[in-house]
Design an enzyme around this catalytic site. Structure first.
Site, PDB file in Angstrom:
ATOM      1  N   GLU A  82     -59.562 -11.594 154.644  1.00 11.02           N
ATOM      2  CA  GLU A  82     -60.104 -10.573 155.088  1.00 11.02           C
ATOM      3  C   GLU A  82     -60.082 -10.155 156.510  1.00 11.02           C
ATOM      4  O   GLU A  82     -59.610 -11.156 157.347  1.00 11.02           O
ATOM      5  CB  GLU A  82     -61.778 -10.920 154.839  1.00 11.02           C
ATOM      6  CG  GLU A  82     -62.238 -11.087 153.323  1.00 11.02           C
ATOM      7  CD  GLU A  82     -61.883  -9.796 152.454  1.00 11.02           C
ATOM      8  OE1 GLU A  82     -61.117  -8.947 152.481  1.00 11.02           O
ATOM      9  OE2 GLU A  82     -62.762  -9.617 151.628  1.00 11.02           O
ATOM     10  N   ASP A  96     -55.070 -17.157 145.135  1.00 12.48           N
ATOM     11  CA  ASP A  96     -56.470 -17.372 145.614  1.00 12.48           C
ATOM     12  C   ASP A  96     -57.078 -17.393 144.022  1.00 12.48           C
ATOM     13  O   ASP A  96     -56.721 -17.148 143.031  1.00 12.48           O
ATOM     14  CB  ASP A  96     -56.948 -16.159 146.431  1.00 12.48           C
ATOM     15  CG  ASP A  96     -56.524 -14.748 145.940  1.00 12.48           C
ATOM     16  OD1 ASP A  96     -55.931 -14.732 144.704  1.00 12.48           O
ATOM     17  OD2 ASP A  96     -56.472 -13.816 146.432  1.00 12.48           O
ATOM     18  N   HIS A 152     -56.383  -6.722 153.596  1.00 19.43           N
ATOM     19  CA  HIS A 152     -56.434  -8.143 153.161  1.00 19.43           C
ATOM     20  C   HIS A 152     -55.103  -8.550 152.377  1.00 19.43           C
ATOM     21  O   HIS A 152     -54.790  -7.702 151.462  1.00 19.43           O
ATOM     22  CB  HIS A 152     -57.586  -8.739 152.621  1.00 19.43           C
ATOM     23  CG  HIS A 152     -57.931  -8.399 151.264  1.00 19.43           C
ATOM     24  ND1 HIS A 152     -59.192  -7.992 150.866  1.00 19.43           N
ATOM     25  CD2 HIS A 152     -57.316  -8.573 150.039  1.00 19.43           C
ATOM     26  CE1 HIS A 152     -59.413  -7.774 149.655  1.00 19.43           C
ATOM     27  NE2 HIS A 152     -58.251  -8.080 149.017  1.00 19.43           N
ATOM     28  N   ASP A 192     -59.039  -3.159 152.624  1.00 24.76           N
ATOM     29  CA  ASP A 192     -59.300  -3.372 153.966  1.00 24.76           C
ATOM     30  C   ASP A 192     -58.124  -4.257 154.681  1.00 24.76           C
ATOM     31  O   ASP A 192     -58.098  -4.424 155.617  1.00 24.76           O
ATOM     32  CB  ASP A 192     -60.536  -4.140 154.283  1.00 24.76           C
ATOM     33  CG  ASP A 192     -60.435  -5.623 153.535  1.00 24.76           C
ATOM     34  OD1 ASP A 192     -59.491  -5.937 152.903  1.00 24.76           O
ATOM     35  OD2 ASP A 192     -61.604  -6.226 153.399  1.00 24.76           O
TER      36      ASP A 192
HETATM   37  C1  GLP Z   1     -57.976  -8.799 145.326  1.00 23.30           C
HETATM   38  C2  GLP Z   1     -56.760 -10.030 145.631  1.00 23.30           C
HETATM   39  C3  GLP Z   1     -55.699  -9.527 146.340  1.00 23.30           C
HETATM   40  C4  GLP Z   1     -55.228  -8.483 145.544  1.00 23.30           C
HETATM   41  C5  GLP Z   1     -56.402  -7.209 145.833  1.00 23.30           C
HETATM   42  C6  GLP Z   1     -55.848  -5.838 145.463  1.00 23.30           C
HETATM   43  O1  GLP Z   1     -58.752  -8.724 146.413  1.00 23.30           O
HETATM   44  N1  GLP Z   1     -57.425 -11.100 146.073  1.00 23.30           N
HETATM   45  O2  GLP Z   1     -54.707 -10.496 146.049  1.00 23.30           O
HETATM   46  O3  GLP Z   1     -54.086  -7.904 146.244  1.00 23.30           O
HETATM   47  O4  GLP Z   1     -57.376  -7.618 145.088  1.00 23.30           O
HETATM   48  O5  GLP Z   1     -56.183  -5.602 144.312  1.00 23.30           O
HETATM   49  P1  GLP Z   1     -55.669  -4.307 143.285  1.00 23.30           P
HETATM   50  O6  GLP Z   1     -54.271  -4.747 142.901  1.00 23.30           O
HETATM   51  O7  GLP Z   1     -56.551  -4.267 142.036  1.00 23.30           O
HETATM   52  O8  GLP Z   1     -55.547  -3.161 144.101  1.00 23.30           O
END
Ligand code: GLP
Length: 266
Positions: free
Chosen positions: A143, A67, A138, A136
Site C-alpha cells: 500500500e 500475497d 499498490h 491506489d
Molecule cells: C489485490 C491484489 C493485487 C492486485 C489488485 C488488483 O489488491 N493484492 O495483487 O493487483 O488486487 O486487483 P484487480 O486485478 O481485481 O483490479
C-alpha cells in the site's frame, strides 16, 4: 520499460500468456511469480488453453504467489490460494510441492515471511513475475507508503483497497484488514516483470505509475527502475498516458522494422 497498449482485454491476456509460454519454452524449470485479482484471470485461462491444446508443460515450474489475506482459510472462496487453485493450478500439470502461496494462517507471521523469502532464494529467484495494480497504485499488497526496499511481511490494507475488494465478499466487514505480501524490494529482484492493467478504472493510476515520479506513495512507480518490465494494457487502461501515441508507434515500428524482435514481444 516496454509499454504495449493492446486493443482489448483478450489481446492483453493473450500477449501475457504468450510471454509466459516463451519463458517456459526457454527454461522449463522457470520460477514464476503469480498474482491474483480479476486482471490476470484471462491470462490464466489462456495458459490453461495452451497447456490443454498445445501441451505447454508446467511439470518443472516453481511458483510463488505475491500475497494472501491474513486469517482466511485456504479453502475460503476468497482466499488467494483458492483463487489460484480454481483459476490455474487445478487445470495444469504443476507439481503441488513446488507451488507456494503465503499461508494466511501462519502462527508466527514474521518467521513465515522469512521462510518465504528464503524459499524464493533457494529456488534461484523469480524469473518472471506477473503483477496487477491496485486502485491506489499498490503492487501485491504494498500500500502507499510501503518502503521501496520492503520485503515479505504483514501489511494493513487501506480503506480504498478494502472497498475495492469488497465486491468479492458478501459484506465489506468480511474483507480482511491484513495481508501477508511480498515486499516492493522482493518484487524488484525478479529478473523480468509483466505488469497488467485493464479497464478505465485503472487509467489514472497507470498514468501516475508509468509517467509520474517514482515515489513510495505509488508502489508501482518503482518499476521504472527495473531493467526488464513490460506493461501490458488494454486501450482503456492506457487512455490517460500522455505518450500513448509514442508507445503505440514504438510497438508498430518494432513489429514492422525488426521482425526478430517480434519474438520477444508477441
Ligand atoms: C489485490 C491484489 C493485487 C492486485 C489488485 C488488483 O489488491 N493484492 O495483487 O493487483 O488486487 O486487483 P484487480 O486485478 O481485481 O483490479
Amino acid at each position: 520499460m516496454e509499454i504495449i497498449i493492446t486493443k482489448s482485454y483478450e489481446e492483453m491476456s493473450q500477449l501475457a500468456a504468450q510471454m509466459i509460454s516463451r519463458q517456459l519454452l526457454k527454461k522449463p524449470s522457470s520460477v514464476l511469480g503469480l498474482a491474483t485479482g480479476s486482471t490476470p484471470v484471462g491470462t490464466y485461462k489462456q495458459l490453461v488453453r495452451l497447456h490443454k491444446e498445445e501441451g505447454l508443460d508446467f511439470s518443472k515450474v516453481t511458483t510463488f504467489n505475491l500475497d494472501e489475506y491474513l486469517d482466511l482459510a485456504p479453502s475460503h472462496d476468497q482466499s488467494y490460494r483458492y483463487f489460484m487453485d480454481q483459476n490455474l493450478f487445478n487445470h495444469i500439470n504443476v507439481d503441488a510441492r513446488r507451488v507456494h502461496v503465503p499461508y494466511g494462517h501462519a502462527e508466527n507471521v514474521e518467521q513465515f515471511c522469512e521462510w518465504y523469502e528464503a524459499e524464493m532464494r533457494r529456488a534461484g529467484g523469480i524469473d518472471l513475475q506477473i503483477l496487477g495494480i491496485g486502485g491506489d497504485g499498490h503492487i501485491a499488497f504494498n500500500e502507499p507508503g510501503s518502503s521501496l526496499g520492503s520485503r515479505t511481511r504483514l501489511k494493513t490494507l487501506t480503506k480504498q483497497t478494502i472497498e475495492d475488494n469488497a465486491r468479492f465478499f458478501k459484506h465489506e466487514d468480511e474483507v480482511p484488514r491484513f495481508a501477508i505480501t511480498m515486499g516492493v524490494g522482493t518484487i524488484m529482484e525478479a529478473k523480468e516483470i509483466i505488469l497488467l492493467a485493464n479497464g478505465a478504472k485503472k487509467a489514472d493510476i497507470i498514468a501516475e505509475a508509468i509517467e509520474g515520479p517514482i515515489t513510495a506513495q505509488v508502489s508501482a512507480s518503482v518499476l521504472q527502475m527495473h531493467p526488464h518490465v513490460t506493461v501490458l494494457l488494454d486501450a482503456e487502461a492506457g487512455s490517460k498516458l500522455k505518450r500513448a501515441d509514442y508507445y503505440r508507434w514504438v510497438f508498430e515500428e518494432k513489429k514492422r522494422l525488426i521482425p526478430r524482435m517480434i519474438g520477444k514481444m508477441t
